[in-house]
Write an enzyme that holds these catalytic residues in place. Sequence first.
Site, PDB file in Angstrom:
ATOM      1  N   SER A 121       0.814  -1.069   0.099  1.00 44.93           N
ATOM      2  CA  SER A 121       0.001   0.157  -0.064  1.00 44.93           C
ATOM      3  C   SER A 121       0.907   1.339   0.002  1.00 44.93           C
ATOM      4  CB  SER A 121      -0.806   0.262   1.211  1.00 44.93           C
ATOM      5  OG  SER A 121      -0.205  -0.044   2.511  1.00 44.93           O
ATOM      6  N   LYS A 177       5.674 -11.947  -6.157  1.00 41.47           N
ATOM      7  CA  LYS A 177       4.672 -11.343  -7.333  1.00 41.47           C
ATOM      8  C   LYS A 177       5.734 -11.073  -8.448  1.00 41.47           C
ATOM      9  CE  LYS A 177       1.549  -9.410  -4.118  1.00 41.47           C
ATOM     10  NZ  LYS A 177       0.579  -8.126  -3.755  1.00 41.47           N
ATOM     11  N   TYR A 235      10.247  19.261   4.958  1.00 39.25           N
ATOM     12  CA  TYR A 235       9.008  19.936   4.299  1.00 39.25           C
ATOM     13  C   TYR A 235       8.706  21.307   4.683  1.00 39.25           C
ATOM     14  CZ  TYR A 235       8.264  14.748   4.591  1.00 39.25           C
ATOM     15  OH  TYR A 235       8.111  13.573   4.568  1.00 39.25           O
ATOM     16  N   GLU A 273      19.274  18.154  14.848  1.00 43.99           N
ATOM     17  CA  GLU A 273      18.637  18.055  16.106  1.00 43.99           C
ATOM     18  C   GLU A 273      19.243  17.532  17.315  1.00 43.99           C
ATOM     19  OE1 GLU A 273      15.486  15.219  14.772  1.00 43.99           O
ATOM     20  OE2 GLU A 273      17.063  13.215  15.256  1.00 43.99           O
ATOM     21  N   HIS A 311      13.259  10.971  17.451  1.00 46.30           N
ATOM     22  CA  HIS A 311      13.973   9.875  16.505  1.00 46.30           C
ATOM     23  C   HIS A 311      14.915   9.182  17.627  1.00 46.30           C
ATOM     24  CE1 HIS A 311      14.045  12.850  12.760  1.00 46.30           C
ATOM     25  NE2 HIS A 311      12.888  11.751  12.636  1.00 46.30           N
TER      26      HIS A 311
END
Length: 286
Positions: free
Chosen positions: A19, A43, A165, A213, A251
């Site tokens: 998905s 597959k 973003y 960070e 994180h």
Amino acid sequence: MSIFLHEHSKVIVQGLTGSEGTKHATKMLAAGTRIVGGVNARKAGQSVTINEQDLTVYGTVAEAMRDTGAEVTVIFVPPKFAKDAVIEAIDAGIGLAVVITEGIPVHDAAIMWAHACARGNHTRIIGPNCPGIISPGKSNAGIIPANITGGGRIGLVSKSGTLTYQMMYELRDIGFSTAIGIGGDPIIGTTHIDALQAFQDDPDTDVIVMIGEIGGDAEERAADYIRDHVSKPVVGYVAGFTAPEGKTMGHAGAIVSGSTGTAQAKKQALENAGVKVGKTPTETAE
């Protein structure tokens, strides 16, 4: 020009039939990415139609590379299978593996990285637990939204996906040559320093934004590298100024021990190297 990924890059998706793989492959194709197939051993031989494009599903990365000339793989494989998927890509000799999967055990990440090193570092790993890499208007390998900014001359490297973003959106009127989310796990393939070096060497990148960070010493090491090797202007942001000591924040790599790894210590190291550091993402963008 861009770093690591360009408009001619041929991309496969490991986990295309899942998905998440299907959803983000759809978005990558819409962004102009040249997706040429997928990989799922169970597959193999089937095809998936996305955006009116039929994509063959191969049994292995090596088969996909042989038939399509793929140079990049984006990996949307569940954590317990991710190590094997990355090792398979490394063994096939693909040039770039973008590992989106989060929750990969640190031990598995260490094995993946050690295997890449043993194979001569032919395969560049971005991630794991990262949003990927985008050269706006050219190609997008990962989950970074392609509609929040356009092409330009800023290079962005970030530990955080959401801050990637936000910074892209804040600077959307200027635009980016490449934005790369390297991930915030303790062991990652591509570091701040790797991206800084690539942006320094890219003639179409004029200024670099670096987002770090709390936790670890990656930003301090990046500051040393900037001082000695980067002549282009660098601006920075370090997430976690209000984080309590000794607590894991989001994180897995964001762990502060005493004064080591604090946002203030990282800010000071970067400023000592000539980097302007904002106290907020918006201030950094300004």
